[in-house]
Design a protein around this motif. Structure first.
Motif, PDB file in Angstrom:
ATOM      1  N   ALA A 275       3.808 -41.739 -43.852  1.00 48.95           N
ATOM      2  CA  ALA A 275       3.260 -42.796 -43.018  1.00 48.95           C
ATOM      3  C   ALA A 275       1.867 -42.426 -42.518  1.00 48.95           C
ATOM      4  CB  ALA A 275       4.186 -43.061 -41.828  1.00 48.95           C
ATOM      5  N   ASP A 276       1.063 -43.448 -42.248  1.00 51.27           N
ATOM      6  CA  ASP A 276      -0.265 -43.243 -41.696  1.00 51.27           C
ATOM      7  C   ASP A 276      -0.181 -42.588 -40.323  1.00 51.27           C
ATOM      8  OD1 ASP A 276      -1.489 -44.402 -43.885  1.00 51.27           O
ATOM      9  OD2 ASP A 276      -1.621 -46.390 -42.966  1.00 51.27           O
TER      10      ASP A 276
ATOM     11  N   ALA B  43       8.526 -48.408 -47.484  1.00 54.79           N
ATOM     12  CA  ALA B  43       8.961 -47.376 -46.531  1.00 54.79           C
ATOM     13  C   ALA B  43       8.191 -46.080 -46.771  1.00 54.79           C
ATOM     14  CB  ALA B  43      10.461 -47.133 -46.652  1.00 54.79           C
ATOM     15  N   ARG B  44       7.868 -45.411 -45.691  1.00 57.62           N
ATOM     16  CA  ARG B  44       7.177 -44.122 -45.751  1.00 57.62           C
ATOM     17  C   ARG B  44       7.813 -43.178 -44.731  1.00 57.62           C
ATOM     18  NH1 ARG B  44       5.927 -46.512 -49.519  1.00 57.62           N
ATOM     19  NH2 ARG B  44       3.851 -46.957 -50.382  1.00 57.62           N
ATOM     20  N   VAL B  45       7.780 -41.878 -45.015  1.00 53.25           N
ATOM     21  CA  VAL B  45       8.332 -40.887 -44.098  1.00 53.25           C
ATOM     22  C   VAL B  45       7.413 -40.775 -42.883  1.00 53.25           C
ATOM     23  CG1 VAL B  45       8.950 -38.468 -43.779  1.00 53.25           C
ATOM     24  CG2 VAL B  45       9.413 -39.597 -45.967  1.00 53.25           C
TER      25      VAL B  45
ATOM     26  N   VAL C 133      15.670 -37.290 -41.880  1.00 53.87           N
ATOM     27  CA  VAL C 133      14.356 -37.745 -42.323  1.00 53.87           C
ATOM     28  C   VAL C 133      14.251 -39.213 -41.914  1.00 53.87           C
ATOM     29  CG1 VAL C 133      12.839 -38.162 -44.295  1.00 53.87           C
ATOM     30  CG2 VAL C 133      14.330 -36.139 -44.278  1.00 53.87           C
ATOM     31  N   TYR C 134      13.235 -39.527 -41.109  1.00 48.19           N
ATOM     32  CA  TYR C 134      13.053 -40.877 -40.581  1.00 48.19           C
ATOM     33  C   TYR C 134      11.964 -41.594 -41.360  1.00 48.19           C
ATOM     34  CZ  TYR C 134      15.532 -38.810 -36.602  1.00 48.19           C
ATOM     35  OH  TYR C 134      16.451 -38.175 -35.808  1.00 48.19           O
ATOM     36  N   LEU C 135      12.250 -42.820 -41.750  1.00 47.10           N
ATOM     37  CA  LEU C 135      11.284 -43.630 -42.477  1.00 47.10           C
ATOM     38  C   LEU C 135      10.925 -44.857 -41.657  1.00 47.10           C
ATOM     39  CD1 LEU C 135      13.403 -42.313 -44.709  1.00 47.10           C
ATOM     40  CD2 LEU C 135      11.916 -43.524 -46.284  1.00 47.10           C
ATOM     41  N   ASP C 136       9.802 -45.481 -42.026  1.00 42.29           N
ATOM     42  CA  ASP C 136       9.389 -46.712 -41.379  1.00 42.29           C
ATOM     43  C   ASP C 136       8.890 -47.667 -42.444  1.00 42.29           C
ATOM     44  OD1 ASP C 136       9.025 -48.388 -39.241  1.00 42.29           O
ATOM     45  OD2 ASP C 136       7.041 -47.608 -38.712  1.00 42.29           O
ATOM     46  N   SER C 137       9.244 -48.938 -42.296  1.00 47.51           N
ATOM     47  CA  SER C 137       8.730 -49.993 -43.167  1.00 47.51           C
ATOM     48  C   SER C 137       8.473 -51.213 -42.305  1.00 47.51           C
ATOM     49  CB  SER C 137       9.729 -50.320 -44.281  1.00 47.51           C
ATOM     50  OG  SER C 137      10.787 -51.134 -43.792  1.00 47.51           O
TER      51      SER C 137
ATOM     52  N   ARG D  24       9.997 -53.945 -42.280  1.00 41.56           N
ATOM     53  CA  ARG D  24      11.203 -54.683 -41.919  1.00 41.56           C
ATOM     54  C   ARG D  24      12.371 -53.811 -41.446  1.00 41.56           C
ATOM     55  NH1 ARG D  24      10.852 -59.964 -43.426  1.00 41.56           N
ATOM     56  NH2 ARG D  24       9.202 -60.504 -44.893  1.00 41.56           N
ATOM     57  N   ALA D  25      12.239 -52.509 -41.514  1.00 41.56           N
ATOM     58  CA  ALA D  25      13.375 -51.651 -41.148  1.00 41.56           C
ATOM     59  C   ALA D  25      12.890 -50.255 -40.819  1.00 41.56           C
ATOM     60  CB  ALA D  25      14.391 -51.603 -42.285  1.00 41.56           C
ATOM     61  N   ARG D  26      13.800 -49.468 -40.231  1.00 43.70           N
ATOM     62  CA  ARG D  26      13.539 -48.063 -39.935  1.00 43.70           C
ATOM     63  C   ARG D  26      14.687 -47.226 -40.495  1.00 43.70           C
ATOM     64  NH1 ARG D  26      11.259 -48.461 -33.677  1.00 43.70           N
ATOM     65  NH2 ARG D  26       9.354 -49.591 -34.209  1.00 43.70           N
ATOM     66  N   PRO D  27      14.702 -47.040 -41.802  1.00 45.75           N
ATOM     67  CA  PRO D  27      15.802 -46.289 -42.414  1.00 45.75           C
ATOM     68  C   PRO D  27      15.786 -44.824 -41.998  1.00 45.75           C
ATOM     69  CG  PRO D  27      14.530 -47.531 -44.051  1.00 45.75           C
ATOM     70  CD  PRO D  27      13.739 -47.513 -42.794  1.00 45.75           C
TER      71      PRO D  27
END
Length: 206
Positions: free
Chosen positions: A42-43, A164-166, A182-186, A188-191
């Motif tokens: 992620a940025d 999605a990005r870490v 490991v947390y991701l962000d997109s 529409r969601a936060r897998p």
């Protein structure tokens, strides 16, 4: 077991110690750890460089060597994490006095800061002992960081969100009940990927 109270992240755990930062210490420059991969990481919300430690395990291993050169060996830690703003954070047990834990941070631009003393507080009011810290401490290189890039790709694929990005990962230990996420962000969601020390994905949650 112990529990970390983390003010920077929304992470929960179950245990008997809470760790909070005390005052900061000196900092210095290290060699470059490369650039973060925008296809996986992620940025940086602060506008700085993408954190290379989010998805580049070789960068993590190199940073651990730099921390060990400053902290002393053997390198034993009570927590290791990376996030998109701060870089790599490692809570290190002082080799000569195990009741002392210090935080070292390697920022996304490669700056190494620390040691910053970590204040140990018991959630049940009891005393903190070196034996408790020793029970929690682990060798960070027991985590298969060489596989981190592959794990990031797999987590993004399993999330079913191509954007999605870490954004963060954390290890509060290598035991079965310790935090390993490991947390991701997109958009529409936060897998979230729960992983094991071999960085194999055990399950995904959303």
């Amino acid at each position: 077991m112990f529990h970390y109270v983390r003010t920077a992240f929304n992470c929960a755990g179950t245990a008997v110690l809470a760790f909070a930062l005390a005052s900061c210490s000196g900092s210095g420059r290290t060699s470059s750890y490369g650039s973060g991969d925008p296809n996986l990481a992620a940025d940086n919300p602060g506008g700085g460089p993408i954190d290379p430690f989010l998805t580049n395990g070789q960068a993590v291993l190199q940073a651990l060597d730099a921390i060990a050169a400053r902290s002393g060996t053997p390198l034993r830690v009570t927590e290791i994490s990376a996030d998109q703003l701060n870089g790599l954070s490692v809570d290190v047990v002082e080799p000569a006095k195990h009741i002392n834990v210090d935080r070292y941070v390697v920022s996304p631009d490669g700056t190494l800061s620390g040691p910053t003393p970590v204040k140990l507080m018991s959630l049940d009011g009891g005393p903190i002992t070196a034996a408790e810290v020793d029970r929690r401490a682990f060798d960070p290189k027991a985590i298969a960081f060489a596989r981190l890039t592959q794990t990031a790709r797999e987590a993004i694929a399993k999330s079913n969100y191509p954007d999605a990005r870490v954004k963060q990962w954390e290890f509060g230990g290598i035991g079965a009940d310790d935090r390993k996420y490991v947390y991701l962000d997109s958009a529409r969601a936060r897998p979230v990927a729960e992983v094991n020390p071999q960085l194999k994905i055990l399950r995904m949650s959303f």
